[in-house]
Design a protein around this motif. Sequence first.
Motif, mmCIF file in Angstrom:
data_model
loop_
_atom_site.group_PDB
_atom_site.id
_atom_site.type_symbol
_atom_site.label_atom_id
_atom_site.label_comp_id
_atom_site.label_asym_id
_atom_site.label_seq_id
_atom_site.Cartn_x
_atom_site.Cartn_y
_atom_site.Cartn_z
ATOM 1 N N HIS A 111 0.825 -1.253 0.031
ATOM 2 C CA HIS A 111 -0.163 0.104 -0.108
ATOM 3 C C HIS A 111 0.877 1.316 0.049
ATOM 4 O O HIS A 111 0.524 2.272 0.835
ATOM 5 C CB HIS A 111 -0.990 0.137 1.226
ATOM 6 N N LYS A 112 1.699 1.162 -1.007
ATOM 7 C CA LYS A 112 2.673 2.371 -0.779
ATOM 8 C C LYS A 112 2.080 3.703 -0.722
ATOM 9 O O LYS A 112 1.181 3.644 -1.696
ATOM 10 C CB LYS A 112 3.787 2.076 -1.953
ATOM 11 N N THR A 157 -3.210 6.324 -1.458
ATOM 12 C CA THR A 157 -2.402 5.391 -1.195
ATOM 13 C C THR A 157 -2.915 4.173 -2.124
ATOM 14 O O THR A 157 -3.892 4.474 -2.838
ATOM 15 C CB THR A 157 -2.543 4.660 0.212
ATOM 16 N N GLY A 321 -1.715 9.390 3.615
ATOM 17 C CA GLY A 321 -1.056 8.952 2.186
ATOM 18 C C GLY A 321 0.203 9.921 1.925
ATOM 19 O O GLY A 321 1.334 9.109 1.886
ATOM 20 N N HIS A 364 4.697 5.698 7.459
ATOM 21 C CA HIS A 364 4.970 6.225 6.277
ATOM 22 C C HIS A 364 6.565 5.975 5.760
ATOM 23 O O HIS A 364 7.335 5.710 6.475
ATOM 24 C CB HIS A 364 4.920 7.579 6.052
#
Length: 371
Positions: A111-112, A157, A321, A364
């Motif tokens: 889920h970068k 994301t 994100g 993160h």
Amino acid sequence: MIRRLSSHGSRTKLTLKKKKSSNSASSVIVAKEDEISSTSTAAALETRDDNDTQLLSTSVEKLDINNDDNQKNTEQDNDGEEMQQTTNKKGFAANFKPSQLPKSDPSTWKHKPVYLMAGSTMSTPGIKEHEALPIGIPFEVETSLFKGKVLLRFRNTTSDDPTAHEKYFNGRKRLMQSVLQGTFKKPMKMSEVYTGSVFAYKMKNSPPSSMANVMTTILGRVAPGLIMDLTSDSPKVLALLAGSAQTLSIDSPGNEPDITLPDIEENVASSLGSSSGNSGDVSNRASRRKTLGNPKKAAEYEFNTHDVYTFHLYDDAMDYGNGTMKIPMYGDVDIKPHIGKYQPLGLNMVTKDGEFLFDVRVWHEFHVKEE
């Protein structure tokens, strides 16, 4: 049916006050129930819908934003003293433990640029320890106080359900959504359960007081009764769960809403009652948030153990994100350096005594990359 406890509250309005702790190096900024000095401030603090999600920069600019040098309000009242006592190590952070780093390299994260992990106090059936939690699809959660499921969506994301992700965020200013649904394991006063973020370590760089005041105003619009402590050894940004949820549905088992729907309808009147009085009006979403965001009035209501509760929260200021926050007059502020390396953002629901109903750590890639 939720029973209403004895009533002795009074009707007040919302303002911002800054409370000083006995340690001059630490302060707690509290949005508490009291007097409002101007209509422009009131407008900036009103409950918002998607049609009213624009940050009211012009209203916020009219606020009297004071620095420590020209605002030294040390007045202490009963409400402030009670809140101040709950923000030390023996309170919200009493059982909060630092999270282990994700074991995988950020370049491999599903889920970068984020990696979601369960905190040590929460189990996630079907998901292995340290495994990434899903984004965009529901998963089960359980703690000593709560059992149910949750759905998390973050705009910037990668989602496990791209179609639903696009449908939810398209045409909206929202940056995140969380829906928690389940049952409480013991009765609890609604004044005892908070939602927000708890941190294990001191912030690397606390924001200046002027920025902190603006942040308090913004967050106070969606989180009545806000507690924002960014300078202590255990920082936290918290508000009452029952007053913070944009929508709340209380249903008998089998009649609860589908948490994957784009919107959850408000449904509390049949359980909480719809009449107004000293305990406040909860007949609709706006009045419920105002009433249950007030700690004194929220103490007159209880979460029971037989109904299913669905809490729907969303935000158009905090971007998990990108690790940024929209702040009027400052724009998109990168908060990751302020939090510091090796410390994740938190999505928490916790009691004053530090017992967790929900605990997710949002790592993160910034937090784990070597410089």
